[in-house]
Design a protein around this motif. Structure first.
Motif, PDB file in Angstrom:
ATOM      1  N   LYS A 230       0.922  -1.141   0.050  1.00  0.00           N
ATOM      2  CA  LYS A 230       0.009   0.100   0.009  1.00  0.00           C
ATOM      3  C   LYS A 230       0.819   1.101   0.005  1.00  0.00           C
ATOM      4  N   SER A 231       1.495   1.495  -1.268  1.00  0.00           N
ATOM      5  CA  SER A 231       2.085   2.675  -1.328  1.00  0.00           C
ATOM      6  C   SER A 231       2.225   3.319  -2.858  1.00  0.00           C
ATOM      7  N   ASP A 232       3.099   4.134  -3.034  1.00  0.00           N
ATOM      8  CA  ASP A 232       3.406   4.711  -4.080  1.00  0.00           C
ATOM      9  C   ASP A 232       3.891   3.781  -5.253  1.00  0.00           C
ATOM     10  N   CYS A 266     -10.851  -5.871  -3.481  1.00  0.00           N
ATOM     11  CA  CYS A 266      -9.482  -6.012  -3.274  1.00  0.00           C
ATOM     12  C   CYS A 266      -8.945  -4.585  -3.616  1.00  0.00           C
ATOM     13  N   VAL A 267      -8.276  -3.811  -2.931  1.00  0.00           N
ATOM     14  CA  VAL A 267      -7.814  -2.201  -2.874  1.00  0.00           C
ATOM     15  C   VAL A 267      -6.886  -2.103  -4.270  1.00  0.00           C
ATOM     16  N   THR A 268      -5.895  -3.075  -4.383  1.00  0.00           N
ATOM     17  CA  THR A 268      -4.847  -3.135  -5.396  1.00  0.00           C
ATOM     18  C   THR A 268      -5.324  -3.261  -6.809  1.00  0.00           C
ATOM     19  N   THR A 269      -6.297  -4.328  -6.780  1.00  0.00           N
ATOM     20  CA  THR A 269      -7.124  -4.757  -7.979  1.00  0.00           C
ATOM     21  C   THR A 269      -8.042  -3.263  -8.606  1.00  0.00           C
ATOM     22  N   ILE A 346      -0.091 -17.217   4.299  1.00  0.00           N
ATOM     23  CA  ILE A 346       0.243 -16.002   3.347  1.00  0.00           C
ATOM     24  C   ILE A 346      -1.065 -15.715   2.722  1.00  0.00           C
ATOM     25  N   LYS A 347      -1.574 -14.581   2.660  1.00  0.00           N
ATOM     26  CA  LYS A 347      -2.916 -14.124   1.978  1.00  0.00           C
ATOM     27  C   LYS A 347      -2.445 -14.060   0.384  1.00  0.00           C
ATOM     28  N   ARG A 348      -3.141 -14.845  -0.461  1.00  0.00           N
ATOM     29  CA  ARG A 348      -2.774 -14.962  -1.900  1.00  0.00           C
ATOM     30  C   ARG A 348      -3.893 -14.064  -2.539  1.00  0.00           C
ATOM     31  N   HIS A 349      -3.480 -13.717  -3.796  1.00  0.00           N
ATOM     32  CA  HIS A 349      -4.743 -12.817  -4.684  1.00  0.00           C
ATOM     33  C   HIS A 349      -5.572 -13.816  -5.376  1.00  0.00           C
TER      34      HIS A 349
END
Length: 349
Positions: A230-232, A266-269, A346-349
């Motif tokens: 969660k970064s630039d 999902c925030v990233t997606t 480990i959380k996977r996508h």
């Protein structure tokens, strides 16, 4: 000062003190630690760590040299060892990320620019014809038409939501190209994901399905997709991946539309989807976002399937996956995947 005065050795990354030393030298070079590194190499002058670099899959990361030792020789030594490590692992097509200021140094060491973003990050590879050869292979599958579409998916695992998106895109297109992410960092192995998707859409005529490879949401173009930073960094990697798709892959296949499902979880997606809408139209690619398919009570998502697996509630996924996915999960091979998911923290996508 000669090379013989320096010592090269692998750093045990599970040691707390080692991480502190690595972080210190990275900070000196305005870099952050990547906790997902598989192996870390250090160059020492006596007991002092003067250079560090890590590997993950086919990429080199966190490459930094103490400012007192910069100038070429120590970097050459470090890079030579990192490349040797990758070759020993059977990896010959090697990628790295760097800042524009370091581009010249890595070019001298045999790396070539693939693409750069916002004068902040550059993706380089050691194969001068890597992207060129990839595009040449892709071009053989080009299909003429007015509406040529693409979907990029992980399918971890293949759900009725994925099938709905593919069927919708295929109906609205002259031809549809589907790229399946080939990284094995997902809970379901690539070969399993590809098999389920290919089998699930075998009756759709206007579709071509491909392995994603190194240039579409991979550890090379978008590593933070898999580690959920969660970064630039996420913004830069998102832009890098989409720029490569829009600038090279889309024109290679004549793609002018890219379909994507809404992403409320999902925030990233979701960040990637929003960036897609902003970046791809610059390259003549329309982004079509489809509302997520739902059952009577909830949205369908692969993450819900994996959550049910973790809880051992396999029966609950019957209504949100195709029968072939359910059959796989209740097979001997599927049991092995289930055990792996349930035993992993480990959380996977």
């Amino acid at each position: 000062m000669s090379y013989s005065e320096f010592r090269i050795e692998e750093i045990e990354i599970d040691e707390k003190n080692a991480w502190e030393k690595i972080k210190k030298i990275l900070k000196q070079n305005d870099l952050k630690i990547d906790s997902s590194l598989e192996q870390v190499i250090g160059v020492f002058d006596g007991l002092k760590l003067i250079a560090v670099g890590g590997v993950k899959y086919n990429t080199l990361r966190c490459i930094a040299v103490d400012k007192s030792y910069q100038g070429g020789r120590v970097l050459n030594l470090l890079m030579g060892e990192l490349i040797r490590v990758q070759y020993h692992r059977g990896i010959h097509d090697i990628f790295l990320f760097t800042k524009p200021a370091s581009k010249k140094s890595f070019k001298y060491l045999g790396f070539h620019v693939v693409e750069e973003v916002d004068n902040q990050v550059i993706l380089m590879e050691n194969n001068p014809d890597g992207l060129k050869n990839y595009l040449k292979d892709l071009s053989e599958y080009k299909v003429d038409g007015e509406k040529i579409s693409a979907i990029v998916m992980n399918g971890n695992p293949f759900t009725l939501g994925h099938k709905y998106l593919i069927e919708r895109a295929s109906r609205e297109s002259d031809h549809l190209h589907i790229f399946v992410l080939s990284s094995d960092e997902s809970s379901f192995p690539y070969k399993v994901r590809m098999k389920l998707i290919a089998e699930g859409i075998k009756n759709i005529d206007n579709v071509t399905i491909y392995e994603g490879g190194n240039y579409i949401i991979s550890n090379a173009t978008f590593p933070s997709y898999f580690i959920k930073e969660k970064s630039d960094t996420v913004r830069l990697h998102t832009a890098l991946d989409l720029k490569i798709f829009g600038k090279y892959i889309a024109p290679c296949l004549g793609i002018n539309r890219r379909y994507v499902g809404e992403e409320p979880y999902c925030v990233t997606t979701n960040t990637y989807n929003q960036a897609m809408k902003r970046i791809l139209p610059q390259y003549g690619v329309e982004v079509i976002e489809i509302p997520r398919k739902s059952t009577e009570s909830e949205y369908i998502s692969a993450s819900k399937v994996r959550a049910a697996i973790i809880k051992g509630e396999i029966e609950k996924i019957k209504g949100i996956v195709p029968s072939l996915t359910y059959s796989f999960l209740t097979s001997k091979e599927g049991e092995d995947v289930i055990r792996k998911i349930q035993s992993s923290s480990i959380k996977r996508h």
